[in-house]
Design a protein around this motif. Structure first.
Motif, PDB file in Angstrom:
ATOM      1  N   TYR A 152       0.842  -1.206   0.000  1.00  0.00           N
ATOM      2  CA  TYR A 152       0.000   0.000   0.000  1.00  0.00           C
ATOM      3  C   TYR A 152       0.874   1.251   0.000  1.00  0.00           C
ATOM      4  O   TYR A 152       1.958   1.245   0.577  1.00  0.00           O
ATOM      5  CB  TYR A 152      -0.878   0.036   1.258  1.00  0.00           C
ATOM      6  N   TRP A 153       0.336   2.311  -0.581  1.00  0.00           N
ATOM      7  CA  TRP A 153       0.957   3.631  -0.485  1.00  0.00           C
ATOM      8  C   TRP A 153      -0.049   4.601   0.127  1.00  0.00           C
ATOM      9  O   TRP A 153      -1.200   4.697  -0.332  1.00  0.00           O
ATOM     10  CB  TRP A 153       1.382   4.151  -1.854  1.00  0.00           C
ATOM     11  N   TYR A 154       0.443   5.344   1.141  1.00  0.00           N
ATOM     12  CA  TYR A 154      -0.362   6.370   1.801  1.00  0.00           C
ATOM     13  C   TYR A 154       0.339   7.714   1.718  1.00  0.00           C
ATOM     14  O   TYR A 154       1.566   7.792   1.668  1.00  0.00           O
ATOM     15  CB  TYR A 154      -0.575   6.031   3.283  1.00  0.00           C
ATOM     16  N   ARG A 155      -0.467   8.735   1.753  1.00  0.00           N
ATOM     17  CA  ARG A 155       0.051  10.097   1.836  1.00  0.00           C
ATOM     18  C   ARG A 155      -0.415  10.697   3.159  1.00  0.00           C
ATOM     19  O   ARG A 155      -1.583  10.501   3.568  1.00  0.00           O
ATOM     20  CB  ARG A 155      -0.490  10.912   0.661  1.00  0.00           C
ATOM     21  N   TYR A 197       5.195  10.431   2.525  1.00  0.00           N
ATOM     22  CA  TYR A 197       4.648   9.247   1.874  1.00  0.00           C
ATOM     23  C   TYR A 197       5.057   7.997   2.642  1.00  0.00           C
ATOM     24  O   TYR A 197       6.240   7.782   2.935  1.00  0.00           O
ATOM     25  CB  TYR A 197       5.130   9.167   0.433  1.00  0.00           C
ATOM     26  N   LEU A 198       4.080   7.169   2.927  1.00  0.00           N
ATOM     27  CA  LEU A 198       4.303   5.950   3.696  1.00  0.00           C
ATOM     28  C   LEU A 198       3.884   4.725   2.896  1.00  0.00           C
ATOM     29  O   LEU A 198       2.818   4.694   2.298  1.00  0.00           O
ATOM     30  CB  LEU A 198       3.510   5.995   5.004  1.00  0.00           C
ATOM     31  N   CYS A 199       4.732   3.719   2.930  1.00  0.00           N
ATOM     32  CA  CYS A 199       4.457   2.444   2.284  1.00  0.00           C
ATOM     33  C   CYS A 199       4.176   1.405   3.367  1.00  0.00           C
ATOM     34  O   CYS A 199       4.761   1.463   4.458  1.00  0.00           O
ATOM     35  CB  CYS A 199       5.663   2.034   1.446  1.00  0.00           C
ATOM     36  N   ALA A 200       3.269   0.482   3.101  1.00  0.00           N
ATOM     37  CA  ALA A 200       2.922  -0.557   4.065  1.00  0.00           C
ATOM     38  C   ALA A 200       2.711  -1.875   3.337  1.00  0.00           C
ATOM     39  O   ALA A 200       2.510  -1.918   2.122  1.00  0.00           O
ATOM     40  CB  ALA A 200       1.665  -0.168   4.840  1.00  0.00           C
ATOM     41  N   SER A 201       2.753  -2.956   4.102  1.00  0.00           N
ATOM     42  CA  SER A 201       2.468  -4.269   3.538  1.00  0.00           C
ATOM     43  C   SER A 201       1.702  -5.107   4.540  1.00  0.00           C
ATOM     44  O   SER A 201       1.703  -4.825   5.747  1.00  0.00           O
ATOM     45  CB  SER A 201       3.766  -4.982   3.115  1.00  0.00           C
ATOM     46  N   SER A 202       1.048  -6.145   4.018  1.00  0.00           N
ATOM     47  CA  SER A 202       0.258  -7.030   4.858  1.00  0.00           C
ATOM     48  C   SER A 202       0.185  -8.397   4.187  1.00  0.00           C
ATOM     49  O   SER A 202       0.195  -8.494   2.961  1.00  0.00           O
ATOM     50  CB  SER A 202      -1.148  -6.453   5.045  1.00  0.00           C
TER      51      SER A 202
END
Lengths: 116, 112
Positions: free
Chosen positions: B33-36, B89-94
């Protein structure tokens, strides 16, 4: 539509106090709820993950509870320390078909300040 | 140690320029995922990918593009069409619907 609310937006308490942060959500159909901590200019650090079948999770001085029926979660911090100062966010992963189950909904966070 | 690596930590972009933010994970997670995040605001979802070679728009996809050619990598390109790109900007994974998210340390993008 799932909405996640955190109140208060900011909280300042003296060192050593026990405190509770609140998170409420509008749709009880969730997979799990996750509490994060964010320090200024940093990424999010996962604190606790509560599955929908669980009532609470504990890690050290932190205890998170989940009440799906009322749409509420609390994060309890015991014996607060200045190092606990940060923004705390909760996020819920909602149930549903397809891609909606992959996304989580964040609250806007509570900015916590612990006074020495 | 397993985790998510975002690079660079700070990035400066000139007007009209495209820039690419890197996100790599070694957690063997399927979804990324990418978040702002803007000052005083919550996280807003830009794009997400549940599997290699597939991705979906989030809430604010305009002016951004992504690719997912490898399971480990999910780069985000901020194009010149994004009129207000200055943000964190933040990247996440699951790994699955029952699991939580793991976040990277973020990239701060500034337009100069």
């Amino acid at each position: 539509k799932q909405e996640v609310t955190q109140i208060p937006a900011a909280l300042s308490v003296p060192e050593g106090e026990n405190l509770v942060l609140n998170c409420s959500f509008t749709d009880s159909a969730i997979y799990n709820l996750q509490w994060f901590r964010q320090d200024p200019g940093k990424g999010l650090t996962s604190l606790l993950l509560i599955q929908s079948s669980q009532r609470e999770q504990t890690s050290g001085r932190l205890n998170a509870s989940l009440d799906k029926s009322s749409g509420r979660s609390t994060l309890y911090i015991a014996a607060s320390q200045p190092g606990d100062s940060a923004t705390y966010l909760c996020a819920v992963r909602r149930r549903g078909g397809g891609s909606s189950a992959s996304k989580i909904i964040f609250g806007s966070g509570t900015r916590l300040s612990i006074r020495p | 140690d397993g985790g998510i690596t975002q690079s660079p930590k700070y990035l400066f972009r000139k007007e009209g320029q495209n820039v690419t933010l890197s996100c790599e994970q070694n957690l063997n997670h399927d979804a990324m995922y990418w978040y702002r995040q803007d000052p005083g605001q919550g996280l807003r979802l830009i794009y997400y990918s549940q599997i290699v070679n597939d991705f979906q728009k989030g809430d604010i996809a305009e002016g951004y593009s992504v690719s997912r050619e490898k399971k480990e990598s999910f780069p985000l390109t901020v194009t010149s069409a994004q009129k207000n790109p200055t943000a964190f900007y933040l990247c996440a994974s699951s790994s699955g619907t029952g699991d939580g998210y793991t976040f990277g340390s973020g990239t701060r993008l500034t337009v100069v």
